[in-house]
Scaffold this motif. Structure first.
Motif, PDB file in Angstrom:
ATOM      1  N   SER B 108      -1.875  -3.365   6.571  1.00  0.00           N
ATOM      2  CA  SER B 108      -1.782  -1.911   6.760  1.00  0.00           C
ATOM      3  C   SER B 108      -0.493  -1.360   6.154  1.00  0.00           C
ATOM      4  CB  SER B 108      -1.923  -1.516   8.229  1.00  0.00           C
ATOM      5  OG  SER B 108      -1.333  -2.472   9.055  1.00  0.00           O
ATOM      6  N   LEU B 109       0.565  -2.179   6.117  1.00  0.00           N
ATOM      7  CA  LEU B 109       1.789  -1.715   5.452  1.00  0.00           C
ATOM      8  C   LEU B 109       1.642  -1.725   3.938  1.00  0.00           C
ATOM      9  CD1 LEU B 109       4.769  -3.422   7.339  1.00  0.00           C
ATOM     10  CD2 LEU B 109       4.172  -1.015   7.285  1.00  0.00           C
ATOM     11  N   GLY B 110       0.957  -2.744   3.440  1.00  0.00           N
ATOM     12  CA  GLY B 110       0.906  -2.927   1.995  1.00  0.00           C
ATOM     13  C   GLY B 110      -0.188  -2.135   1.318  1.00  0.00           C
ATOM     14  N   VAL B 111      -1.332  -1.960   1.991  1.00  0.00           N
ATOM     15  CA  VAL B 111      -2.472  -1.339   1.326  1.00  0.00           C
ATOM     16  C   VAL B 111      -2.234   0.159   1.106  1.00  0.00           C
ATOM     17  CG1 VAL B 111      -4.898  -0.758   1.572  1.00  0.00           C
ATOM     18  CG2 VAL B 111      -4.128  -3.047   2.094  1.00  0.00           C
ATOM     19  N   ALA B 112      -1.729   0.842   2.135  1.00  0.00           N
ATOM     20  CA  ALA B 112      -1.609   2.301   2.023  1.00  0.00           C
ATOM     21  C   ALA B 112      -0.766   2.736   0.817  1.00  0.00           C
ATOM     22  CB  ALA B 112      -1.061   2.878   3.313  1.00  0.00           C
ATOM     23  N   PRO B 113       0.468   2.232   0.662  1.00  0.00           N
ATOM     24  CA  PRO B 113       1.233   2.675  -0.515  1.00  0.00           C
ATOM     25  C   PRO B 113       0.579   2.237  -1.820  1.00  0.00           C
ATOM     26  CG  PRO B 113       2.446   1.010   0.701  1.00  0.00           C
ATOM     27  CD  PRO B 113       1.281   1.366   1.538  1.00  0.00           C
ATOM     28  N   GLY B 114       0.002   1.032  -1.827  1.00  0.00           N
ATOM     29  CA  GLY B 114      -0.655   0.558  -3.038  1.00  0.00           C
ATOM     30  C   GLY B 114      -1.802   1.465  -3.442  1.00  0.00           C
ATOM     31  N   VAL B 115      -2.597   1.860  -2.452  1.00  0.00           N
ATOM     32  CA  VAL B 115      -3.757   2.710  -2.741  1.00  0.00           C
ATOM     33  C   VAL B 115      -3.298   4.089  -3.236  1.00  0.00           C
ATOM     34  CG1 VAL B 115      -5.661   3.965  -1.651  1.00  0.00           C
ATOM     35  CG2 VAL B 115      -5.351   1.545  -1.199  1.00  0.00           C
ATOM     36  N   VAL B 116      -2.319   4.660  -2.559  1.00  0.00           N
ATOM     37  CA  VAL B 116      -1.858   5.998  -2.953  1.00  0.00           C
ATOM     38  C   VAL B 116      -1.294   5.969  -4.369  1.00  0.00           C
ATOM     39  CG1 VAL B 116      -0.211   7.818  -2.444  1.00  0.00           C
ATOM     40  CG2 VAL B 116      -1.443   6.722  -0.585  1.00  0.00           C
ATOM     41  N   LEU B 117      -0.442   4.979  -4.640  1.00  0.00           N
ATOM     42  CA  LEU B 117       0.149   4.892  -5.979  1.00  0.00           C
ATOM     43  C   LEU B 117      -0.926   4.641  -7.033  1.00  0.00           C
ATOM     44  CD1 LEU B 117       3.403   2.888  -5.239  1.00  0.00           C
ATOM     45  CD2 LEU B 117       3.217   5.266  -5.955  1.00  0.00           C
ATOM     46  N   GLY B 118      -1.891   3.773  -6.691  1.00  0.00           N
ATOM     47  CA  GLY B 118      -2.974   3.486  -7.632  1.00  0.00           C
ATOM     48  C   GLY B 118      -3.805   4.721  -7.932  1.00  0.00           C
ATOM     49  N   LEU B 119      -4.073   5.520  -6.900  1.00  0.00           N
ATOM     50  CA  LEU B 119      -4.852   6.752  -7.096  1.00  0.00           C
ATOM     51  C   LEU B 119      -4.110   7.699  -8.033  1.00  0.00           C
ATOM     52  CD1 LEU B 119      -6.122   7.687  -3.510  1.00  0.00           C
ATOM     53  CD2 LEU B 119      -7.518   7.113  -5.472  1.00  0.00           C
ATOM     54  N   ILE B 120      -2.813   7.868  -7.756  1.00  0.00           N
ATOM     55  CA  ILE B 120      -2.031   8.805  -8.575  1.00  0.00           C
ATOM     56  C   ILE B 120      -1.976   8.312 -10.018  1.00  0.00           C
ATOM     57  CG2 ILE B 120       0.269   9.785  -8.924  1.00  0.00           C
ATOM     58  CD1 ILE B 120       0.613   9.651  -5.862  1.00  0.00           C
ATOM     59  N   ALA B 121      -1.670   7.024 -10.178  1.00  0.00           N
ATOM     60  CA  ALA B 121      -1.550   6.489 -11.538  1.00  0.00           C
ATOM     61  C   ALA B 121      -2.884   6.574 -12.272  1.00  0.00           C
ATOM     62  CB  ALA B 121      -1.062   5.048 -11.490  1.00  0.00           C
ATOM     63  N   GLY B 122      -3.977   6.278 -11.568  1.00  0.00           N
ATOM     64  CA  GLY B 122      -5.291   6.316 -12.207  1.00  0.00           C
ATOM     65  C   GLY B 122      -5.683   7.718 -12.603  1.00  0.00           C
ATOM     66  N   TYR B 123      -5.413   8.657 -11.723  1.00  0.00           N
ATOM     67  CA  TYR B 123      -5.794  10.038 -12.007  1.00  0.00           C
ATOM     68  C   TYR B 123      -4.942  10.626 -13.120  1.00  0.00           C
ATOM     69  CZ  TYR B 123      -6.774  14.962 -11.327  1.00  0.00           C
ATOM     70  OH  TYR B 123      -7.127  16.256 -11.534  1.00  0.00           O
ATOM     71  N   CYS B 176      -2.588  -1.468  -5.810  1.00  0.00           N
ATOM     72  CA  CYS B 176      -2.290  -0.442  -6.808  1.00  0.00           C
ATOM     73  C   CYS B 176      -3.128  -0.699  -8.063  1.00  0.00           C
ATOM     74  CB  CYS B 176      -0.801  -0.474  -7.119  1.00  0.00           C
ATOM     75  SG  CYS B 176      -0.257   0.880  -8.131  1.00  0.00           S
ATOM     76  N   ARG B 177      -3.139  -1.954  -8.495  1.00  0.00           N
ATOM     77  CA  ARG B 177      -3.894  -2.315  -9.696  1.00  0.00           C
ATOM     78  C   ARG B 177      -5.391  -2.080  -9.508  1.00  0.00           C
ATOM     79  NH1 ARG B 177      -1.329  -6.208 -13.410  1.00  0.00           N
ATOM     80  NH2 ARG B 177      -3.177  -7.465 -13.485  1.00  0.00           N
ATOM     81  N   LEU B 178      -5.884  -2.526  -8.344  1.00  0.00           N
ATOM     82  CA  LEU B 178      -7.322  -2.402  -8.065  1.00  0.00           C
ATOM     83  C   LEU B 178      -7.747  -0.933  -8.074  1.00  0.00           C
ATOM     84  CD1 LEU B 178      -9.950  -3.899  -6.898  1.00  0.00           C
ATOM     85  CD2 LEU B 178      -9.131  -3.107  -4.698  1.00  0.00           C
ATOM     86  N   VAL B 179      -7.019  -0.107  -7.319  1.00  0.00           N
ATOM     87  CA  VAL B 179      -7.388   1.297  -7.208  1.00  0.00           C
ATOM     88  C   VAL B 179      -7.155   2.017  -8.532  1.00  0.00           C
ATOM     89  CG1 VAL B 179      -6.841   3.446  -6.028  1.00  0.00           C
ATOM     90  CG2 VAL B 179      -7.012   1.340  -4.747  1.00  0.00           C
ATOM     91  N   PHE B 180      -6.118   1.615  -9.246  1.00  0.00           N
ATOM     92  CA  PHE B 180      -5.854   2.215 -10.554  1.00  0.00           C
ATOM     93  C   PHE B 180      -7.060   2.048 -11.479  1.00  0.00           C
ATOM     94  CE2 PHE B 180      -4.474   1.424 -14.952  1.00  0.00           C
ATOM     95  CZ  PHE B 180      -3.955   2.672 -15.257  1.00  0.00           C
ATOM     96  N   ALA B 181      -7.614   0.829 -11.475  1.00  0.00           N
ATOM     97  CA  ALA B 181      -8.754   0.572 -12.355  1.00  0.00           C
ATOM     98  C   ALA B 181      -9.941   1.461 -11.989  1.00  0.00           C
ATOM     99  CB  ALA B 181      -9.150  -0.900 -12.270  1.00  0.00           C
ATOM    100  N   VAL B 182     -10.230   1.553 -10.692  1.00  0.00           N
ATOM    101  CA  VAL B 182     -11.387   2.358 -10.270  1.00  0.00           C
ATOM    102  C   VAL B 182     -11.106   3.844 -10.537  1.00  0.00           C
ATOM    103  CG1 VAL B 182     -12.923   2.916  -8.367  1.00  0.00           C
ATOM    104  CG2 VAL B 182     -11.883   0.668  -8.482  1.00  0.00           C
ATOM    105  N   ALA B 183      -9.913   4.286 -10.142  1.00  0.00           N
ATOM    106  CA  ALA B 183      -9.603   5.714 -10.253  1.00  0.00           C
ATOM    107  C   ALA B 183      -9.578   6.174 -11.704  1.00  0.00           C
ATOM    108  CB  ALA B 183      -8.259   6.012  -9.590  1.00  0.00           C
ATOM    109  N   SER B 184      -9.055   5.329 -12.607  1.00  0.00           N
ATOM    110  CA  SER B 184      -8.975   5.810 -13.977  1.00  0.00           C
ATOM    111  C   SER B 184     -10.346   5.860 -14.628  1.00  0.00           C
ATOM    112  CB  SER B 184      -7.992   4.980 -14.797  1.00  0.00           C
ATOM    113  OG  SER B 184      -8.374   3.640 -14.788  1.00  0.00           O
TER     114      SER B 184
END
Lengths: 340, 298
Positions: B108-123, B176-184
């Motif tokens: 829960s500590l690691g996923v939230a920032p990773g997901v948010v950063l990945g979303l921003i970077a992907g978008y 971050c990497r995972l969400v970045f790939a999906v988001a982009s």
């Protein structure tokens, strides 16, 4: 022209790529009056979708102006005033990708209402139901479905309901029926016609289906290689087309009966394909396929001229009414001399 | 008006129930995943209720009984006793508490920032925002995880909290990497374009339009990662940088018992098997979730 709802002036959109600059839209001008259905027709790669995407603001044009209700809206969506975003809406071609698969129709429809602060929190539910009613979908059932649980035509109706949620005055329809079954197409078209009357809508209808335009457009414009070839009121467009490209397209509409065949202009054989917009040939864009291409066509790009009021064409061979008596050849000859 | 709200609520609940039922149907097609889930539920409840269901709850702490030290497994002590006479079974159950806590907290500590950063970077792909976020991510990914975790915990005081902190710091780049790939890839979908053109806010586009489409891979990866995080936590404990004695921790127990191998095998083998079991269960559940989401995706 004042009073026009939308007016596009010398719009250009060039995309730089590795192979060179793609001139997707290369100097397009037209205007749409309130209540019209303006049909923008062209084959794949002619730039009709790029034109629509510039107008809606997916990217800013390279040059040229877009005027909407007297307001210049050249910027991309992130720099446009909010009221323009609500007043000018688009329906995309493929409802499969324009509706988020992870959100229910209720959630999808609530976005424009929330963003544009339409209705109270409670009133929105009623408004969403009214929107679904408007597009002839049973509201209580469809509100709680995901897009993948409904058919393609129904999805497009939801997309249309979403576009209408903000009470727009101009709706861009980017091939709204070409991803659908033929049986559903007719339903969508009838719906569009009915809604236009009821809600006072103006449409910019983008399609490659000329016969569809005959039924619903008030004016038709033909686009080829990033430029307009001919703009005319629908009746005139189909009865007396001037541009060789228009004649080629009209004569290649498939028909079933001899009577229909008789209505078509004399057969112009369609040859070749649209050249790549990366290296546009000199002269008229159509000269490589034009059966009537003369020498001047290969050197000089023709300008848009009026054949009659509200009928414009961009061709060297155009005959103005006052020159009706002249032989075609002499007109061309005259022009060539002037150019030399 | 009130009735309409009620009807709306009922219909929404019905929709939830239907999609849950559909998901469970797909999940239950794989008996191994169901088995994994059962094992996980058993481990979870017994860990949660450890003070009430274990035979010797006092053995979880600093307890000594040298008269019963080093006993082999028997009916009295199912997994035997360790070198100071504590019941290994009790300590394994208590050890699960800390392992599961570690997994949950770290993710829960690691996923939230990773997901948010990945979303921003992907978008915002193609802009400096993406470059900054993704290059920082690359730096973190370039460091071997165990080495960095060792360094961090050694620098701070070695205890469970710092171990969690260290592992969480290693974990976000993967998400971050995972969400970045999906988001982009979703960024150019027309439903995102439509929301932009309508005037929806960045937050709406990131969290309401793009994020729901990332939930499936995130959830699947989380369950699969739980096992790895627990293993990493156990490794840190094994080298003495995780939970400190007398806190019962599976990694520490394996380390302690290892000194007495092969004689008192039970004080090593059972905690080690316990680690294997929970990781296996998480992996089976992860596979099941993958089935559920993969079918839905098509």
């Amino acid at each position: 022209m004042p009073g026009d709802i939308l007016s596009v002036d010398n719009l250009r959109k060039h995309f730089p790529t590795k192979e060179g600059v793609v001139r997707a839209v290369d100097g397009v001008s037209f205007s749409i009056a309130p209540g019209e259905t303006f049909g923008l027709v062209g084959e794949s790669g002619s730039g009709k979708t790029t034109t629509a995407q510039c107008i809606i603001g997916m990217y800013p044009p390279t040059s040229g102006d877009i005027w909407f209700k007297g307001e210049r809206i050249n910027a991309a969506f992130d720099r446009r005033p909010k009221h323009v975003k609500g007043d000018l809406r688009i329906v995309f071609q493929d409802p499969g990708s324009s509706l988020n698969p992870k959100r229910t129709i209720k959630q999808i429809l609530s976005v424009p209402l929330q963003v544009h602060r339409i209705g109270s929190r409670r009133g929105r539910l009623a408004r969403m139901k009214a929107l679904l009613d408007m597009v002839e979908l049973p509201a209580d059932e469809y509100l709680y479905k995901h897009p993948q649980a409904i058919g393609g035509g129904e999805r497009q109706m939801v997309a249309l309901a979403r576009a209408l949620a903000t009470n727009p005055s101009l709706v861009l329809l980017d091939e709204p029926t070409s991803a659908l079954d033929v049986s559903v197409q007719a339903k969508i078209i009838n719906l569009l016609i009915r809604l236009q009357k009821e809600l006072d809508l103006t449409y910019l209808f983008i399609t490659h289906d000329l016969s569809l335009m005959r039924n619903i457009a008030t004016r038709v414009a033909i686009m080829y290689l990033g430029k307009l070839c001919e703009i005319a009121p629908t009746a005139e467009f189909f009865e007396s087309p001037v541009h060789p490209y228009t004649r080629m397209l009209l004569s290649s509409i498939p028909v079933v009966s001899d009577e229909e065949e008789a209505l078509k202009p004399r057969k112009v054989l369609s040859t070749g394909e649209i050249p790549s917009p990366v290296n546009v040939p000199p002269g008229c864009g159509f000269q490589s396929r034009c059966p009537e291409a003369a020498d001047v066509c290969r050197r000089v790009d023709p300008e848009m001229v009026e054949v009659s009021r509200s009928h414009q064409v961009r061709c060297h061979r155009e005959r103005r009414p006052d020159r009706a008596g002249h032989a075609e050849a002499s007109v061309l000859h005259e022009r060539e001399e002037r150019l030399c | 008006m009130w009735q309409e709200r009620k009807a709306d609520l009922v219909a929404t609940m019905k929709l939830r129930r239907q999609s849950l039922a559909k998901g469970w149907y797909k999940y239950s097609r794989n008996p191994l995943s169901v088995l994994g889930l059962i094992v996980l539920v058993l481990i979870g409840t017994s860990a949660g209720l450890a003070p009430y269901i274990t035979p010797y709850p006092a053995h979880a702490g600093a307890f000594t009984n040298f008269r019963e030290a080093g006993q082999p497994p028997s009916w009295k002590h199912l997994f035997g006793t360790d070198r100071i006479g504590r019941d290994v079974f009790t300590r394994v159950i208590f050890g699960y508490r800390f392992s599961l806590l570690l997994g949950v907290v770290v993710l829960s500590l690691g996923v939230a920032p990773g997901v948010v950063l990945g979303l921003i970077a992907g978008y915002r792909r193609g802009t400096w925002v993406e470059i900054v976020i993704m290059r920082i991510t690359d730096v973190f990914l370039a460091v071997p995880p165990l080495v960095l975790a060792l360094a961090i915990t050694a620098m701070l005081t070695p205890n469970l909290l710092n171990a969690m902190f260290a592992i969480a710091l290693l974990w976000w780049p993967w998400y971050c990497r995972l969400v970045f790939a999906v988001a982009s890839s979703l960024r150019n979908q027309f439903f995102v374009r439509e929301a932009e053109l309508c005037g929806a806010s960045r937050a709406h586009i990131l969290f309401r339009e793009i994020l729901p489409n990332c939930v499936a891979p995130i959830l699947t990866k989380m369950t699969l990662d739980m096992g790895i995080v627990i293993l990493l936590g156990a490794s840190l404990s094994f080298v003495g940088l995780g939970a400190q004695p007398p806190t019962p921790c599976l990694g520490t127990m394996v380390a302690d018992g290892a000194k007495r191998l092969p004689g008192e095998w039970w004080s090593t083998i059972f905690p080690a098997l316990a680690i294997v079991l929970v990781i296996l269960a998480f992996n089976l559940v992860g596979d099941g979730l993958r089935d559920v989401f993969a079918v839905e995706e098509v």
